[in-house]
Design a protein around this motif. Structure first.
Motif, mmCIF file in Angstrom:
data_model
loop_
_atom_site.group_PDB
_atom_site.id
_atom_site.type_symbol
_atom_site.label_atom_id
_atom_site.label_comp_id
_atom_site.label_asym_id
_atom_site.label_seq_id
_atom_site.Cartn_x
_atom_site.Cartn_y
_atom_site.Cartn_z
ATOM 1 N N CYS A 230 63.278 72.774 30.593
ATOM 2 C CA CYS A 230 62.981 74.137 29.686
ATOM 3 C C CYS A 230 62.366 75.117 30.812
ATOM 4 C CB CYS A 230 62.154 73.919 28.684
ATOM 5 S SG CYS A 230 60.397 73.485 29.061
ATOM 6 N N CYS B 227 59.951 72.843 35.034
ATOM 7 C CA CYS B 227 60.414 71.652 34.169
ATOM 8 C C CYS B 227 61.875 72.072 34.354
ATOM 9 C CB CYS B 227 60.192 71.977 32.647
ATOM 10 S SG CYS B 227 60.863 70.660 31.746
ATOM 11 N N CYS C 248 58.641 70.018 26.661
ATOM 12 C CA CYS C 248 59.676 69.110 26.071
ATOM 13 C C CYS C 248 59.365 67.861 26.353
ATOM 14 C CB CYS C 248 60.923 69.751 26.717
ATOM 15 S SG CYS C 248 60.832 69.520 28.590
ATOM 16 N N CYS D 119 56.404 67.243 30.802
ATOM 17 C CA CYS D 119 56.173 68.744 30.580
ATOM 18 C C CYS D 119 55.364 69.036 29.386
ATOM 19 C CB CYS D 119 57.739 69.436 30.396
ATOM 20 S SG CYS D 119 57.979 70.638 29.639
HETATM 21 ZN ZN ZN Z 1 60.157 71.145 29.456
#
Ligand code: ZN
Length: 209
Positions: free
Chosen positions: A16, A13, A36, A33
Motif C-alpha cells: 500500500c 509497504c 494493511c 504495515c
Molecule cells: Zn501496507
C-alpha cells in the motif's frame, strides 16, 4: 521545528506504499504495515528459513507435478491417465501451439526459476556464509518473476473444464493436480511470511526492488 527524516531509514509497504521508519525486528518478531498488515520485516533466521523452505518445497512439488498422473479419465470402455505434460500438449498444434509455451511458462517454468533463484540466494545465508556470486541479481530476478507465477489460474481453469467433462466420462484427479494445489498453498504462505527488506539487508543492498 520538524526534525529532518533520513530517507534511508524509511521503508515503504510493498502493498500500500505507506511509509514507515525502519527498525530491525527482534528474535521472533514480525513488523507489519500499520495500514494493511503486510510483513515489512521479520527476524533474520525466520525470514530466511521460511522463504527457503517454501522455495525448496515448490521445486519438489513442480518436478513431481510433471511426472505423476494429472487426471484419469474413464468412459466408453477405455481408461486414460494424463500427465501435466499431456494436458499441456493438448493445446498444441496449429495456431494454439504458442499457448503451450505460455501456459508451461506460467505454471512450470517461471515458478521453477523463481524457486531456484530464491534457493540460490538464501542457501548460503541459511548457514551464515557469504552470499554466492550474483546473489543480489538472483534475488532481484526472483522478485521480478513473482507476478508471473500463475498456477492458481490454471487450477481454476482445470476445475471448470472438469465440470464440463464430468457428464461424458468419469474423471478423477491424480497426485500431480494436488501437488499444484499444494504449490499454490505454499506460495500463499510464502507471500504471507516473505520479507524482502530483511533479505536485502542481509545481502547488504538497498531495498530497491
Ligand atoms: Zn501496507
Amino acid at each position: 521545528m520538524v526534525a529532518a527524516i533520513d530517507p534511508s531509514r524509511l521503508i515503504a509497504c510493498p502493498m500500500c506504499d505507506l511509509l514507515h521508519s525502519a527498525r530491525s525486528a527482534q528474535d521472533g518478531e514480525r513488523i507489519r504495515c500499520a495500514r494493511c498488515r503486510t510483513v515489512l520485516e521479520s527476524s533474520r533466521p525466520k525470514a530466511i528459513d521460511r522463504t527457503l523452505a517454501s522455495a525448496a518445497t515448490n521445486v519438489i512439488l513442480i518436478i513431481g507435478a510433471l511426472f505423476f498422473p494429472f487426471i484419469k479419465l474413464e468412459g466408453a470402455g477405455s481408461r486414460q491417465n494424463a500427465t501435466l505434460v499431456d494436458a499441456l500438449s493438448a493445446f498444441g498444434g496449429g495456431l494454439t501451439a504458442p499457448l503451450v509455451l505460455v501456459v508451461a511458462a506460467f505454471i512450470v517454468i517461471i515458478p521453477l526459476m523463481r524457486a531456484g533463484a530464491l534457493c540460490y540466494t538464501l542457501w548460503p545465508l541459511r548457514f551464515g556464509r557469504r552470499p554466492y556470486r550474483h546473489a543480489a541479481r538472483a534475488f532481484r530476478f526472483a522478485n521480478s518473476l513473482k507476478p508471473w507465477s500463475m498456477a492458481e489460474i490454471f487450477i481454476i481453469g482445470v476445475v471448470v473444464a472438469l465440470v464440463k467433462v464430468a457428464g461424458m466420462a468419469e474423471v478423477s484427479l491424480g497426485p500431480a493436480f494436488w501437488m499444484l494445489v499444494a504449490m499454490v498453498a505454499v506460495l500463499v504462505l510464502e507471500n504471507h511470511n516473505f520479507c524482502r527488506w530483511t533479505i536485502w539487508r542481509i545481502l547488504g543492498q538497498d531495498s530497491t526492488v
